[in-house]
Design a protein around this motif. Structure first.
Motif, short mmCIF file in Angstrom:
data_model
loop_
_atom_site.label_atom_id
_atom_site.label_comp_id
_atom_site.label_asym_id
_atom_site.label_seq_id
_atom_site.Cartn_x
_atom_site.Cartn_y
_atom_site.Cartn_z
N ASN A 90 0.82 -1.22 0.00
CA ASN A 90 0.00 0.00 0.00
C ASN A 90 0.85 1.27 0.00
OD1 ASN A 90 1.01 -0.33 2.60
ND2 ASN A 90 -0.80 0.49 3.58
N GLN A 91 2.03 1.19 -0.56
CA GLN A 91 2.91 2.36 -0.58
C GLN A 91 2.62 3.29 -1.75
OE1 GLN A 91 5.05 3.19 1.80
NE2 GLN A 91 4.56 1.37 2.98
N PHE A 92 2.09 2.75 -2.84
CA PHE A 92 1.88 3.56 -4.04
C PHE A 92 0.47 3.32 -4.58
CE2 PHE A 92 6.32 2.18 -3.85
CZ PHE A 92 6.95 3.40 -3.72
N ALA A 93 -0.23 4.43 -4.86
CA ALA A 93 -1.54 4.38 -5.52
C ALA A 93 -2.45 3.36 -4.83
CB ALA A 93 -1.36 4.08 -7.00
N LEU A 94 -3.03 2.43 -5.61
CA LEU A 94 -3.99 1.47 -5.08
C LEU A 94 -3.26 0.26 -4.54
CD1 LEU A 94 -7.04 0.83 -4.78
CD2 LEU A 94 -6.87 -0.38 -6.96
N GLY A 95 -3.40 0.01 -3.23
CA GLY A 95 -2.75 -1.12 -2.60
C GLY A 95 -3.67 -2.33 -2.53
N TYR A 96 -3.09 -3.47 -2.12
CA TYR A 96 -3.88 -4.70 -2.05
C TYR A 96 -3.29 -5.64 -1.02
CZ TYR A 96 -5.92 -9.22 -3.14
OH TYR A 96 -6.56 -10.43 -3.05
N THR A 97 -4.17 -6.38 -0.37
CA THR A 97 -3.83 -7.52 0.47
C THR A 97 -5.11 -8.31 0.69
OG1 THR A 97 -2.72 -8.25 2.50
CG2 THR A 97 -4.24 -6.39 2.68
N TYR A 98 -5.01 -9.41 1.41
CA TYR A 98 -6.20 -10.21 1.70
C TYR A 98 -6.08 -10.80 3.09
CZ TYR A 98 -3.45 -14.44 0.85
OH TYR A 98 -2.50 -15.44 0.93
N ARG A 99 -7.22 -11.17 3.67
CA ARG A 99 -7.27 -11.79 4.97
C ARG A 99 -8.32 -12.90 4.95
NH1 ARG A 99 -3.31 -9.31 5.40
NH2 ARG A 99 -2.59 -7.94 7.08
N ASP A 100 -8.01 -14.01 5.60
CA ASP A 100 -8.97 -15.10 5.77
C ASP A 100 -9.67 -14.94 7.12
OD1 ASP A 100 -8.38 -16.22 3.33
OD2 ASP A 100 -6.87 -17.58 4.14
N VAL A 101 -10.98 -14.98 7.09
CA VAL A 101 -11.77 -14.86 8.31
C VAL A 101 -12.04 -16.27 8.84
CG1 VAL A 101 -13.91 -14.03 9.34
CG2 VAL A 101 -12.81 -12.74 7.50
N LEU A 102 -11.53 -16.56 10.05
CA LEU A 102 -11.68 -17.88 10.65
C LEU A 102 -12.87 -17.90 11.59
CD1 LEU A 102 -7.93 -18.61 11.52
CD2 LEU A 102 -9.19 -19.18 9.42
N ASP A 103 -13.43 -19.09 11.76
CA ASP A 103 -14.54 -19.26 12.66
C ASP A 103 -14.06 -19.22 14.11
OD1 ASP A 103 -17.07 -19.63 13.55
OD2 ASP A 103 -17.49 -21.42 12.36
N ALA A 104 -14.97 -19.35 15.05
CA ALA A 104 -14.62 -19.22 16.46
C ALA A 104 -13.62 -20.28 16.90
CB ALA A 104 -15.90 -19.31 17.31
N ASP A 105 -13.65 -21.47 16.30
CA ASP A 105 -12.72 -22.52 16.68
C ASP A 105 -11.38 -22.42 15.95
OD1 ASP A 105 -13.58 -23.11 14.19
OD2 ASP A 105 -14.08 -25.21 14.59
N LYS A 106 -11.24 -21.43 15.07
CA LYS A 106 -10.03 -21.19 14.30
C LYS A 106 -9.68 -22.36 13.39
CE LYS A 106 -9.74 -17.36 16.47
NZ LYS A 106 -10.14 -16.12 15.79
N GLU A 107 -10.65 -23.21 13.10
CA GLU A 107 -10.41 -24.35 12.23
C GLU A 107 -10.99 -24.13 10.84
OE1 GLU A 107 -8.62 -26.88 12.73
OE2 GLU A 107 -8.23 -26.86 14.88
N ASP A 108 -12.18 -23.59 10.78
CA ASP A 108 -12.87 -23.39 9.50
C ASP A 108 -12.70 -21.94 9.04
OD1 ASP A 108 -13.75 -26.00 9.56
OD2 ASP A 108 -15.53 -25.47 10.74
N THR A 109 -12.52 -21.77 7.76
CA THR A 109 -12.42 -20.44 7.16
C THR A 109 -13.78 -20.04 6.61
OG1 THR A 109 -10.11 -20.86 6.55
CG2 THR A 109 -11.22 -19.04 5.46
N LEU A 110 -14.29 -18.94 7.12
CA LEU A 110 -15.63 -18.50 6.73
C LEU A 110 -15.63 -17.75 5.41
CD1 LEU A 110 -16.92 -17.22 10.19
CD2 LEU A 110 -17.35 -19.43 9.11
N ALA A 111 -14.60 -16.96 5.16
CA ALA A 111 -14.56 -16.16 3.93
C ALA A 111 -13.15 -15.64 3.72
CB ALA A 111 -15.55 -15.00 4.00
N ARG A 112 -12.88 -15.25 2.51
CA ARG A 112 -11.63 -14.56 2.19
C ARG A 112 -11.97 -13.12 1.80
NH1 ARG A 112 -6.84 -17.19 -1.11
NH2 ARG A 112 -6.58 -17.93 1.05
#
Length: 520
Positions: A90-112
């Motif tokens: 995110n240093q120049f113009a339009l930056g990008y990254t992603y994060r995985d949202v984990l469920d309460a048990d940290k085992e299942d991924t709910l969304a990216r």
């Protein structure tokens, strides 16, 4: 000629593949793999993060993805197994990254969640935002505008430019995307405002057709952007500094809150104050806005308008009646009308205001239709003087911004280290031996202040300076004799021998013995 029934004369067996009506073979394995892949495909969500600096954007993402479980150590171990946190560009113009949202048990991924980051509301960046808004992505997108409590006097101006920029991008989209945006806004405005029919019946309201829709109040949803929006005011811990260092009072903080809530109510947006490294309700607000729900733990998003550093106003909760009770005298109607007029203008950089734009804004300020000017007339920058920093102060001096507490401690630690190094150096340096009477060497400096000193000793007037000189000379002779006794003794002997030879030479004549001496 093909037939739906098997041909008895044809070759059959367990390895034969099913055929379609047109006789072509169907790849059953590809169909099965596609089914499994679709079942495990993660829901894709988008965050369009606008404003802030690269550091504050990182802080927002860290808070958004922070672990809030009861056992952080266990959760971190499970998170490590999922992989490292992706970097942020995110240093120049339009930056990008992603994060995985984990469920309460940290085992299942709910969304990216894909995060697109832009710091400056410059019109030249509008073409970068347009490809991100498609009929498929619009329903899964949330716009987040970052503000910071280090400069709250710039909030309304920055928010105006971001809204202008978004409006210019949304207007340029194709018709199919605009239709989806309209449907999304209707869903947010109507269905998410609905009351469950069973609860409504219990309260005396009934509707056999389903949920009951609450009619919109004044100033609600009359400037919908087509995309859900959330304003995040970071660094709420700096509120105390504004109060102590610049003399702000509850009047200023209430005015800011009323102004923001009145503006955001028009867009159906939510508002939240956050503190660094404390997730608080930020995760719940973002997850709810993106439609991410835990399969194991259901949490309800609760509003908070009491704690001034933990403000949370969800979408579709606020109203003019709730804003009005904060403090009397706030002109919500005037602010709402002025904001609707002001966001119609094309976007412009907040750092480069043209002469025409400045004249246009001055004209709005004169007739009272500039929301930005109205806000900035009340909320001043303390660095520009004390007029807005402390209304009760009559001083005309410009206030000096104090350094951060941690920065001050770091500077003092460096100074202490330097002083310690100098002390260690002085202790390790050998000192030159001094005579026992060495303090007398400073008698000149003493005499400059007190002059000659005399005293009476047994009826005799004695000069102290002369006495000190004699003591010093005697001490020098004594020291010299102690250090080299043999050379001193040889000097005395030579001196006596020289005197004897001198007197002997006076009475001695050449070729004769001294007078009175016996003849040889």
């Amino acid at each position: 000629m093909s037939s739906s029934s098997p041909n008895p004369g044809s070759k059959t067996g367990t390895n034969s593949r099913p055929t379609s009506k047109d006789g072509s073979k169907k790849n059953i394995w590809s169909s099965l793999l596609d089914t499994v892949a679709n079942g495990k495909r993660l829901p894709e969500k988008n965050l369009l993060v606008l404003g802030g600096t690269p550091d504050s954007q990182r802080e927002f993402l860290d808070t958004f993805s922070a672990d809030t479980s009861a056992d952080p150590a266990l959760a971190n171990d499970k998170r490590k197994g999922k992989g490292k946190i992706p970097p942020i560009a995110n240093q120049f113009a339009l930056g990008y990254t992603y994060r995985d949202v984990l469920d309460a048990d940290k085992e299942d991924t709910l969304a990216r969640v894909s995060a697109y980051l832009l710091s400056e509301p410059s019109p030249s960046f509008a073409p970068l935002l347009k490809p991100l808004l498609t009929p498929k992505s619009v329903p899964e997108t949330l716009v987040v505008i970052l503000m910071d409590w280090s400069d709250p006097w710039t909030w309304v101006r920055r928010l105006r430019e971001w809204v202008r920029l978004l409006r210019s991008v949304l207007v340029s989209l194709d018709d199919e995307t605009k239709i989806v945006m309209e449907e999304t806004m209707m869903e947010w405005r109507d269905r998410k405002r609905g009351v469950d029919a069973n609860n409504a019946t219990a309260g005396g309201l009934s509707n056999s057709s389903g949920p009951i829709t609450i009619p919109l109040g004044p100033g609600e949803w009359d400037e919908g952007l087509g995309i859900p929006m959330c304003v995040v005011c970071q660094g709420a811990d700096k509120i105390e500094k504004l109060e102590k260092d610049h003399g702000w009072h509850e009047e200023q903080f209430d005015f800011i809150l009323q102004f923001l809530r009145t503006i955001l109510l028009k867009h159906g947006a939510s508002l939240i104050y956050t503190t660094p490294f404390l997730a608080g309700s930020l995760q719940g607000l973002v997850h709810s806005s993106l439609g991410i729900h835990s399969l194991l733990k259901k949490e309800s998003l609760k509003h908070n308008v009491i704690d001034r550093d933990k403000i949370l106003v969800p979408a579709n909760w606020d109203s003019w009646g709730k804003i009005r009770i904060i403090r009397e005298g706030f002109d919500m109607e005037g602010v709402s009308t002025a904001w609707s007029i002001e966001i119609q203008d094309p976007p412009e950089s907040i750092y480069q205001t043209t002469d025409n734009a400045q004249e246009h804004e001055n004209a709005h300020a004169e007739d009272g239709t500039s929301a930005v000017t109205t806000f900035e007339q009340t909320i001043h920058d303390p660095k520009q003087g004390t007029a807005g920093a402390n209304p009760n102060s009559k001083s005309t001096k410009i206030e000096i911004e104090t350094a951060d507490l941690q920065d001050f401690f770091a500077t003092q630690a460096n100074i202490l280290e330097d002083l310690k190094a100098k002390d260690d150096k002085e202790h390790t340096t050998p000192h030159t031996p001094q005579l026992e009477m060495s303090p007398m060497a400073d008698e000149g400096k003493v005499n400059e202040h007190i002059g000659p000193v005399q005293f009476n000793m047994g009826g005799i007037q004695v000069d102290a300076d002369d006495m000190l000189k004699k003591l010093r000379d005697r001490e020098a002779v004594r020291t010299q004799r102690k250090e080299s006794p043999l050379p001193a003794a040889s000097d005395d002997k030579a001196h006596n021998q020289a005197l004897a030879n001198f007197f002997a030479g006076l009475v001695k004549k050449p070729g004769s013995s001294p007078r009175g001496s016996p003849s040889a």
